[in-house]
Design an enzyme around this catalytic site. Sequence first.
Site, PDB file in Angstrom:
ATOM      1  N   THR A 124      -7.835  -9.588  37.288  1.00 16.88           N
ATOM      2  CA  THR A 124      -7.874 -10.998  37.674  1.00 16.88           C
ATOM      3  C   THR A 124      -6.501 -11.432  38.163  1.00 16.88           C
ATOM      4  OG1 THR A 124      -9.691 -11.542  36.189  1.00 16.88           O
ATOM      5  CG2 THR A 124      -8.246 -13.352  36.822  1.00 16.88           C
TER       6      THR A 124
ATOM      7  N   THR B 296       9.000  -8.229  31.174  1.00 15.34           N
ATOM      8  CA  THR B 296       9.148  -6.926  30.529  1.00 15.34           C
ATOM      9  C   THR B 296       7.815  -6.184  30.528  1.00 15.34           C
ATOM     10  OG1 THR B 296      10.944  -7.738  29.180  1.00 15.34           O
ATOM     11  CG2 THR B 296       9.802  -5.777  28.375  1.00 15.34           C
TER      12      THR B 296
ATOM     13  N   GLN C   2     -14.351  -1.804  40.161  1.00 12.37           N
ATOM     14  CA  GLN C   2     -15.498  -1.004  39.732  1.00 12.37           C
ATOM     15  C   GLN C   2     -15.491   0.400  40.339  1.00 12.37           C
ATOM     16  OE1 GLN C   2     -17.406  -1.738  37.323  1.00 12.37           O
ATOM     17  NE2 GLN C   2     -16.990  -3.909  37.092  1.00 12.37           N
TER      18      GLN C   2
ATOM     19  N   CYS D 152     -27.619 -18.083  30.801  1.00 13.86           N
ATOM     20  CA  CYS D 152     -28.203 -19.344  30.348  1.00 13.86           C
ATOM     21  C   CYS D 152     -27.201 -19.968  29.409  1.00 13.86           C
ATOM     22  CB  CYS D 152     -29.516 -19.065  29.639  1.00 13.86           C
ATOM     23  SG  CYS D 152     -30.209 -20.423  28.698  1.00 13.86           S
TER      24      CYS D 152
ATOM     25  N   ASN E  84     -19.880  -5.235  41.071  1.00 16.20           N
ATOM     26  CA  ASN E  84     -19.968  -5.044  39.624  1.00 16.20           C
ATOM     27  C   ASN E  84     -21.389  -5.166  39.078  1.00 16.20           C
ATOM     28  OD1 ASN E  84     -19.211  -7.719  40.592  1.00 16.20           O
ATOM     29  ND2 ASN E  84     -19.405  -8.368  38.486  1.00 16.20           N
TER      30      ASN E  84
ATOM     31  N   SER F 182      -8.255  -2.250  37.359  1.00 13.05           N
ATOM     32  CA  SER F 182      -8.171  -2.715  35.984  1.00 13.05           C
ATOM     33  C   SER F 182      -8.214  -1.528  35.035  1.00 13.05           C
ATOM     34  CB  SER F 182      -9.351  -3.641  35.708  1.00 13.05           C
ATOM     35  OG  SER F 182      -9.431  -3.906  34.324  1.00 13.05           O
ATOM     36  N   GLY F 183      -7.316  -1.515  34.049  1.00  9.60           N
ATOM     37  CA  GLY F 183      -7.253  -0.390  33.123  1.00  9.60           C
ATOM     38  C   GLY F 183      -8.495  -0.227  32.267  1.00  9.60           C
ATOM     39  N   HIS F 184      -8.981  -1.347  31.728  1.00 12.86           N
ATOM     40  CA  HIS F 184     -10.042  -1.214  30.730  1.00 12.86           C
ATOM     41  C   HIS F 184     -11.403  -0.849  31.321  1.00 12.86           C
ATOM     42  CE1 HIS F 184     -12.298  -5.112  31.040  1.00 12.86           C
ATOM     43  NE2 HIS F 184     -11.236  -5.425  31.724  1.00 12.86           N
TER      44      HIS F 184
END
Lengths: 285, 390
Positions: free
Chosen positions: B75, B239, B181, B327, B153, B201-203
């Site tokens: 993001t 850092t 993705q 929803c 995705n 993205s790493g995760h």
Amino acid sequence: MWEYSPKVIEHFMNPRNVGEIEDPDAEAQVGSFVCGDMIKLQLKINDQGIITDAKFKTFGCGAAIASASVLTEMIIGKSVDEVAGISNEDIIRELGGLPEAKIHCSVMGADALRSALEDYYAKQGLQPPPEMDTSPLVCHCFGVTQNKIRNAIFAYHLRTVDEVTTYTKAGGGCGKCKEEIQKIINATLGEQVAEPPELVAVQKRPLTNLQRMKMIEDVIEKEIRPQLQADGGDIKLVDIKDNIVQVEMLGTCRECPVSPVTIKQYVEQKLRELVDNEILVEEVK
Amino acid sequence: MIKNVIYLDNNATTRVAPEVVEAMKPFLTDYYGNPSSMHTFGGQVRKLLNQAKEQIADLIGARSIEEIIITANATESNNAAFWGTLESYPEKRHIITTKVEHPSVLNVAQFWERKGYRVSWLGVDSQGRLDIDELRAAITPHTALVSIMYANNETGVVFPIEEIGKIVKAHGVVFHVDGVQAIGKIPINLENSTIDLLSLSGHKLHAPKGVGVLYIRRGTRFQPYMIGGHQEYTRRAGTENVPGIIGLGKACELAKKSIKEETSRVKYLRDKLEQAILMKVPDSRVNGAETERLPNTSSISFEGVEGESILLMLDREGICASSGSACTTGSIEPSHVLRAMGVPYNYVHGTVRLSLSRYTTEEEIDTVIEVLPGIIERLRELSPLWKSKR
């Protein structure tokens, strides 16, 4: 994650009274597949007006299925007049609560019951009991009535169309009724504002300067600020000199090109209505 | 802790690979030095950090680690791609993107739209494919940025990125690709690519949460958006998240080795799952089935039932999946991706996404094949739509 009560899960996994009644004495279908939520309710009602059987079918999320299931348990064996006042709050209570985002799912169950009873009373040529909501339908996607919206506005202090949609589901389908909902909000809030007796009462006597300032402060704080904050704006009372009330517009109001209109037509209007007809509001930057 | 789950939600996030955990451990204990320090104790961390960046660069075919800017997540990378580009070309006030992007591009583009930029939203066809001619027609001399995802995705549909890139680069426009993705699931080589900026993205590839990358091709104009120290070649101050970067490096090394498996074994499992479900459940469909898709993703729609109730029942069986619709507020919002594809309403609400990983076993897939059809049948028995159709 779903934070459903054990009872919701239990009813979802083992819904009661699923199916259809061959020759129902009353029936209703509310919602639509476009909106992603739909319920069909059928009732068997004997000569004494006792609901002897109820069957439902639901297309919807877990909360919608559990709401319909528990509703059938709440009404079987009861007379139509007894159940005519059942609201979605009653269903939520019976389920041991619903997550806030799911409250609207219980609404459809209550509306299906209302429509089915209307169907029954009409077929029997009977007058519905006074506790039954027969006000006009506003949201046709989810079958939400004018009274339902007004009640929700009062009960939960709703101020925007989005809030009404969250609590009642009205306007969450095709969205055509949003304008009407706004009108209901305006009308309902108008009533609320006119009500506070201390403001109305004081208005009749001439005010001391101190009283007047206190009232102006009060109206800005309690009436005007929450409205502006609902749209991401804010207002600050800067000073009061005779009839001139100086305010500073904050938040989105600061950048808003129509903030002079807000000041004249809303802030000034409100202060004139509730405090003093001579008030002029000025913006300071 | 819930342990025995069948985890088929790998497009949401993935399990951290055990090797990645091991690689990270010393950086949470002994190697706590600041890589920017002058002393040897900190300086040694810089070396290891750069090795991790080499691993990242190697997976995507970047020419040097200077093209790898570490962020906190994709993001941030997507936000940075917009900010960094648009601030570099203040005179150009036009953006092109698609209607099926992840919210971290969709909502960012809408933000710039509110700021006065013109945004062209490219549509897709019923299979989720872009119309290349629409893109061609949309580019103008005022276009500052084209941002298009590599793979979707929700459906796994893969866009022909290099074909798109050729058109974009022919007009000299900056080309950003949200590769979240795709990276680690299909091979990608940036060395001779048209991509200027790429988010990952790493995760999503078995590294921990909290680390992402924005690849910036050498020579691409980029205004830093995070101002401070000199870290990340002054393009993203702060850092470094040392353990996260080390973990991502290891995960990239593993991904490079497993891509072959991903495209063969994982694809075999996914295809087996889809074929069995389509055969066992009438009136079901696979979204984007006729076009190129990621090997791990399956978006299946069932007529007459609602997605959340499917998920809830799967959840009771210990199966983790996700649905297209949410929803959550007063309205049930069907997925913007499926709506853009024109998936009919009676299907769109009944969509589940099953996304596999290299840790998915055949046994798990067989369990889903056994359980899912029964769930759909039960829910259809409850559904007024189903009966009225018959």
